[in-house]
Design an enzyme around this catalytic site. Structure first.
Site, short mmCIF file in Angstrom:
data_model
loop_
_atom_site.label_atom_id
_atom_site.label_comp_id
_atom_site.label_asym_id
_atom_site.label_seq_id
_atom_site.Cartn_x
_atom_site.Cartn_y
_atom_site.Cartn_z
N LYS A 53 0.84 -1.21 0.00
CA LYS A 53 0.00 0.00 0.00
C LYS A 53 0.87 1.25 0.00
O LYS A 53 0.63 2.20 -0.75
CB LYS A 53 -0.94 0.00 1.22
CG LYS A 53 -2.07 -1.02 1.08
CD LYS A 53 -2.83 -1.23 2.39
CE LYS A 53 -3.84 -2.37 2.21
NZ LYS A 53 -4.51 -2.75 3.45
N GLN A 97 -4.35 -1.18 9.73
CA GLN A 97 -4.35 -2.52 9.15
C GLN A 97 -4.96 -3.53 10.13
O GLN A 97 -4.56 -3.59 11.29
CB GLN A 97 -2.90 -2.92 8.80
CG GLN A 97 -2.80 -4.25 8.08
CD GLN A 97 -3.43 -4.25 6.69
OE1 GLN A 97 -3.28 -3.29 5.93
NE2 GLN A 97 -4.15 -5.31 6.37
N ASP A 120 -10.55 3.52 3.99
CA ASP A 120 -10.85 2.08 3.87
C ASP A 120 -12.35 1.85 3.73
O ASP A 120 -12.79 0.78 3.30
CB ASP A 120 -10.35 1.35 5.13
CG ASP A 120 -9.24 0.35 4.83
OD1 ASP A 120 -9.02 0.05 3.64
OD2 ASP A 120 -8.59 -0.11 5.78
#
Ligand code: NAP
Length: 281
Positions: A53, A97, A120
């Site tokens: 990412k 995460q 997200d």
């Protein structure tokens, strides 16, 4: 019939080039779009994901900060970090995460991210916006699947879509996005008694389970479009999806491969959401 591939790498390349152009325009105006990625603990898969990412951000001209913390970090410390990033004007998107260590409540942490920086798309505000059709950040994986369908010019209106899996991060938002495009949507899960009964009627199948060979050729209507979200390992340790690719590609009209399908699209949509967050300012 041999299905055509929906190439997630090629589509990602195109979409990331568009992100890079938008990032350059913002940077010219003095705003460098910034993503903060927080990793807590040593989960090896998570370490690979966050590295990918961060690299994708850098390649597209986005500023990216990776914050790594030991698994001993407390929930209060993590919440304080998120709060600081919520108030940091150089950061437009925040990604924590998952999974987090067991002593930290995932839900509490996700809810602490400002919905304006929830790139997200996991915050309840983002999920709610999707449910009622208001603008908000869309969960990256299903958003990427929708882009893949769009890329082949597939018109979902009136089509029957079957989503296998009902997680908050893939299955449910996927179903909502398909519904928003006027598909008739069926959601299947572990308590669905006869999965094949549903998938055989589907014009589009999205498999998001996390088990190999959940979808085999005999379960697919000829000409259906098959999107494989699953990420599993085969007996040789090679990455594979939920779909029996070799069999299903002989029945479907379009299919996504694993690797090289939904995976790169998920990261791409994270970049798209981050650039959108920065542009909204
Ligand atoms: P998850 O939270 O474990 O959800 C899996 C879903 O599959 C659950 O809803 C479960 O039903 C359902 N299920 C389990 N066994 C089933 C069966 N035999 N028949 C029908 N449904 C069944 O997983 P997730 O986070 O949604 O992820 C799903 C897969 O996608 C995983 O392989 C994950 O690694 C992968 N993934 C890939 C990407 C990417 O970028 N490519 C991104 C995210 C996830 P219940 O709800 O009844 O338990």
């Amino acid at each position: 019939m041999t299905a055509q591939l929906i190439d997630g790498n090629a589509l990602s390349k195109q979409l990331r080039a568009e992100v890079a152009v938008r990032a350059a325009k913002l940077t010219e105006k003095g705003i460098t779009p910034g993503l903060a990625v927080i990793l807590v603990g040593e989960n090896p898969a998570s370490q690979v994901y966050v590295r990918n990412k961060v690299k994708a951000c850098q390649d597209a001209g986005l500023h990216s900060v990776l914050e790594k913390y030991p698994a001993t970090m407390t929930e209060a410390e993590l919440l304080a970090r998120v709060d600081a990033l919520n108030n940091d004007p150089s950061i437009h998107g925040i990604l924590v995460q998952l999974p987090l260590p067991k002593h930290i409540d995932d839900h509490k942490v996700i809810e602490s991210i400002s919905p304006l920086k929830d790139v997200d798309g996991f915050h309840v505000a983002s999920a709610g916006a999707l449910l009622v059709g208001e603008p908000g950040f869309k969960a990256c994986t299903p958003f990427g699947c929708m882009k893949m369908l769009e890329s082949i010019g597939y018109d979902l209106r009136g089509k029957h879509a079957v989503v296998i899996g009902r997680s908050n991060i893939v299955g449910k938002p996927m179903a909502m996005m398909l519904l928003q495009s006027s598909a008739t949507v069926t959601i299947c899960h572990s308590a669905t008694p006869d999965l094949a009964y549903h998938t055989r009627q589907a014009d589009v199948v999205v498999a998001a389970v996390g088990k190999r060979n959940v979808l085999t050729a005999d379960m697919v209507k000829p000409g259906a479009v098959v999107i494989d979200v699953g990420m599993n390992r085969d007996d040789d340790g090679k990455l594979c999806g939920d779909v029996d690719f070799a069999g299903v590609k002989e029945v479907a009209s379009w299919i996504t491969p694993v690797p090289g399908g939904v995976g790169p699209m998920t990261i791409t949509m994270l970049l798209v959401n981050t650039i959108e967050a920065a542009e909204r300012l």
